[in-house]
Design an enzyme around this catalytic site. Sequence first.
Site, PDB file in Angstrom:
ATOM      1  CG  ASP A 162       1.895 -18.094 -14.269  1.00 11.94           C
ATOM      2  OD1 ASP A 162       2.892 -17.996 -13.541  1.00 11.94           O
ATOM      3  OD2 ASP A 162       0.728 -18.080 -13.834  1.00 11.94           O
ATOM      4  CB  CYS A 186      -2.374  -9.135 -19.085  1.00 13.69           C
ATOM      5  SG  CYS A 186      -2.515 -10.873 -18.658  1.00 13.69           S
ATOM      6  CD  GLU A 232      -2.403 -18.024 -16.740  1.00  9.79           C
ATOM      7  OE1 GLU A 232      -1.599 -17.286 -16.142  1.00  9.79           O
ATOM      8  OE2 GLU A 232      -3.601 -18.097 -16.434  1.00  9.79           O
ATOM      9  CG  HIS A 277      -1.908  -1.118   1.204  1.00 14.35           C
ATOM     10  ND1 HIS A 277      -2.644  -1.435   0.086  1.00 14.35           N
ATOM     11  CD2 HIS A 277      -2.262  -2.014   2.151  1.00 14.35           C
ATOM     12  CE1 HIS A 277      -3.418  -2.472   0.361  1.00 14.35           C
ATOM     13  NE2 HIS A 277      -3.202  -2.845   1.601  1.00 14.35           N
TER      14      HIS A 277
END
Length: 592
Positions: free
Chosen positions: A459, A506, A435, A193
């Site tokens: 992956d 992605c 993937e 965060h």
Amino acid sequence: MARQVLQGIPVSTGVALGKAFFLNRGRSRNIPRHNIPDRDVSSEIQRVEQAFAQALAELEDIQLRVPAELLEHARIIDSHIMMLQDPKLLESSKDYIQRMHLNAEWGLEKAVADIEAVFHSIEDSYIRERIQDVRLVAGRVQQHLLGESGNNLHSITTRIILLAHDLSPADTVELEVGKIMAFATVTGGKTSHTGILARAMQIPAIVGVADLEETIRDGEVIIIDGLQGRIIIDPDEEELAGFTDLKYQFEQYQAGINRSSHLPAETIDGYRVKVFANIELLEEVSSVLGNGGEGVGLYRTEYSYLNRVKLPDEEQLLEEYQDLASIMFPGKVVLRTLDVGADKFMHHFGGLDEANPALGLRGVRFCLHHADLFRVQLRAILRASLHENISLMFPMVSGLGELRQIKAVFNSVQMELKKQGLKYNPEMPVGMMIELPSAMITADILATEVDFFSIGTNDLIQYSLGIDRTNSYVSYLYQPLHPALVRMIKYVVDAGHRAGIEVSICGEMAADPYCIPVLMGMHVDCLSMNPQAMPVIKHIVRQATMEECKTLLKEVLASKTVGRNNKLVKDSIFRRHPNELMFYSSLLDEGY
């Protein structure tokens, strides 16, 4: 010369020079551990109940005081409130007190340790790092058990560089944003965060800095190098002058690409590629929009399940997906169904004896095995699809048989909603991730069954080359431009386009400046990445021509070695985009 240089993980770019200010340095965290007699059990249980109640009341009060500039980050505090309201952590703490006669502080520590054991077994770093939320919540409860006072932010009177062991979302509410030049923390990873907040505030940040508290003195002049992930302690005049110049150059460059970040990613000769974001938290949407993102190409839905002890129900998921779709509208939002393994839900479903969880019950396999859980998520996604900018994506599909199994569940859920009179968008696009090598090889078959492909290069690279990039012995083999990988990706892109569907990237390759010209040469339709990388990647695309990209791709495809490919693309990038590599190469190479 500087007194010392500390190394950490850069999570927000930039350079800052100033005086160090520690948040709560010296606060005791020596948790008392002792056994209690029978007569004290009820009073210790009362103590832990009261501490939970005090922590909850404190967070609810902080929630009401979130400043306007941090309003979009209040959802993290919401998730911490939910953890405190969920009875599981409290009940587990009370059980240790009752059953093992532990004092309240130790009982809470044991309960948190049980949750940590589950998270430590998780392969996915994005999910694994969410244990930090549990620690922050437990830390706030411990603070009340130990009788500790709040933070010392009220004593900040000038602009400082804020250092801390950790920085909780609640701590940030009390920040005077104009006085913070940069962050650095001992804990945290790439998705912490602290990084999300720093990127929203557009200030440098470094996390995971060992020996931070032991090495730097309060008030000491330091340099935060958010480009290379370094802290320079007590720099000499030459270093101060050099970093002052670097800070000016970076800010000028950053201002330039930020001004153009909302322009389309279109090459000089008119080829346009969509630039989307990979996110896992609603509070990241402001960064997506601020950095010129056209949509969300990957929303990791796992966090909604892992920031609480109790599984979310359909209505909670529906609200989250509707909020995301509404904020991003008309921009596209791709919701990836649960991409988790059994190891992540041991406290709900019981552990499995899996020698290799990475090749076990994870992704859609886990969802098919736990169909009730899967159906709840599918119902929420379908109902949210009325916003009409939502798409659905299935992860880790191995082949046609598995894809059809998933679609059968999906179709069944649609019929169920129809019978109940609950509306959804029957035209919602449904896609899948490529993937696994088996999915890549059968891409021509799979392309006829879905509306789009999204290639998860992280992956795909690991499974294809048989390496774990987090393993220091073999991480050098993690090579995105390996001839086999380039050919695989091109095969998938071509198969998708022949079937008339879009193909996006992605994985981390989408944010790697060395890979962009090669991917462009393949005519990929969309690049999806961390929001902070979008301005620079869009800038690179706008300076390129498709003719150059196709020529480079042809050379790479003809090459026989990864070494040759790396040289080809680096020469091309250095020639065309020297500034991008100067300011961003270390951060982008890490996946941002």
